[in-house]
Design an enzyme around this catalytic site. Structure first.
Site, PDB file in Angstrom:
ATOM      1  N   ALA A  81       0.822  -1.211   0.000  1.00  0.00           N
ATOM      2  CA  ALA A  81       0.000   0.000   0.000  1.00  0.00           C
ATOM      3  C   ALA A  81       0.857   1.263   0.000  1.00  0.00           C
ATOM      4  O   ALA A  81       0.499   2.261  -0.628  1.00  0.00           O
ATOM      5  CB  ALA A  81      -0.923   0.000   1.214  1.00  0.00           C
ATOM      6  N   GLU A  82       1.984   1.212   0.698  1.00  0.00           N
ATOM      7  CA  GLU A  82       2.814   2.401   0.851  1.00  0.00           C
ATOM      8  C   GLU A  82       3.675   2.686  -0.385  1.00  0.00           C
ATOM      9  O   GLU A  82       3.782   3.829  -0.823  1.00  0.00           O
ATOM     10  CB  GLU A  82       3.730   2.249   2.071  1.00  0.00           C
ATOM     11  CG  GLU A  82       3.015   2.265   3.415  1.00  0.00           C
ATOM     12  CD  GLU A  82       2.578   3.665   3.811  1.00  0.00           C
ATOM     13  OE1 GLU A  82       2.884   4.625   3.087  1.00  0.00           O
ATOM     14  OE2 GLU A  82       1.918   3.788   4.870  1.00  0.00           O
ATOM     15  N   SER A  83       4.302   1.660  -0.925  1.00  0.00           N
ATOM     16  CA  SER A  83       5.302   1.910  -1.971  1.00  0.00           C
ATOM     17  C   SER A  83       5.258   0.956  -3.149  1.00  0.00           C
ATOM     18  O   SER A  83       6.039   1.105  -4.090  1.00  0.00           O
ATOM     19  CB  SER A  83       6.707   1.820  -1.353  1.00  0.00           C
ATOM     20  OG  SER A  83       6.974   0.478  -0.957  1.00  0.00           O
TER      21      SER A  83
END
Length: 207
Positions: A81-83
């Site tokens: 989700a982040e990167s």
């Protein structure tokens, strides 16, 4: 108009109509074949593992997840989700690396775990980023008594905002309804991570 000419016109119209019908039938058949093929590929677990829910840096994730007692698949879900597993990812706000850690958060974590080797640039290092991010997830889960929704909301929006929401909206520590999170970005983030985790649990259940 003679009957012969009239019959010729009707014959030409019928041919054109049949051609159009044949074209649309072929197009529909092609669409159905492509849709079926796409569905098969999309549902194929090998395809999903490779392109939709990868598990890069698995050994490092597993090591720190076990060390800090965090669900391995939750860590992978946060990274996705982040990167999207991009080591060099940088947000518009300055968050860095796989787990998108802000420099000030990284500095605070370094103090908490007594890591004198910390520097902001090292947040792009796979090992350090996963170590710090996983430790932080563990800290938040402990702080919010194992509540993943609150911990993930705090990871994204900051613990201060979460405590403010808990007080303002009278959320208990058992709060689960992420759709009530007032920040759209955080609401979508928590939803995305939890959905990621479901897929990781299914695709990597034997790990």
């Amino acid at each position: 108009m003679s009957s012969l000419m009239s019959e010729g016109i009707h014959h030409q119209v019928n041919i054109k109509t049949k051609r159009k019908t044949s074209f649309w039938k072929k197009l529909l058949l092609m669409i159905l074949v492509l849709a079926s093929l796409s569905y098969f590929i999309w549902q194929n677990e090998d395809f999903q593992r490779k392109y939709l829910y990868p598990y890069d840096y698995q050994d490092t994730i597993n090591f720190y997840a076990d060390r800090y007692e965090v669900d391995r698949n939750l860590v992978a879900s946060v990274i996705l989700a982040e990167s999207k597993f991009r080591q060099d990812a940088t947000s518009v706000h300055g968050a860095r690396g796989l787990m998108q850690i802000m420099p000030e958060t990284g500095s605070w974590i370094a103090t908490q775990i007594e890591d004198d080797s910390f520097s902001v640039d090292k947040l792009y290092n796979v090992n350090m980023n996963i170590k710090y991010g996983t430790w932080y997830l563990s800290e938040l889960q402990t702080e919010f008594e194992g509540n993943e929704v609150l911990a993930l909301a705090a990871y994204n929006a900051g613990r201060g905002n979460v405590y403010e929401w808990m007080e303002k909206y009278h959320w208990g520590i058992d709060f689960k309804d992420y759709t009530k999170i007032p920040f759209p970005e955080t609401r979508e983030y928590v939803k995305r991570v939890l959905e990621n985790k479901k897929h990781y649990n299914k695709l990597y259940k034997s790990l």
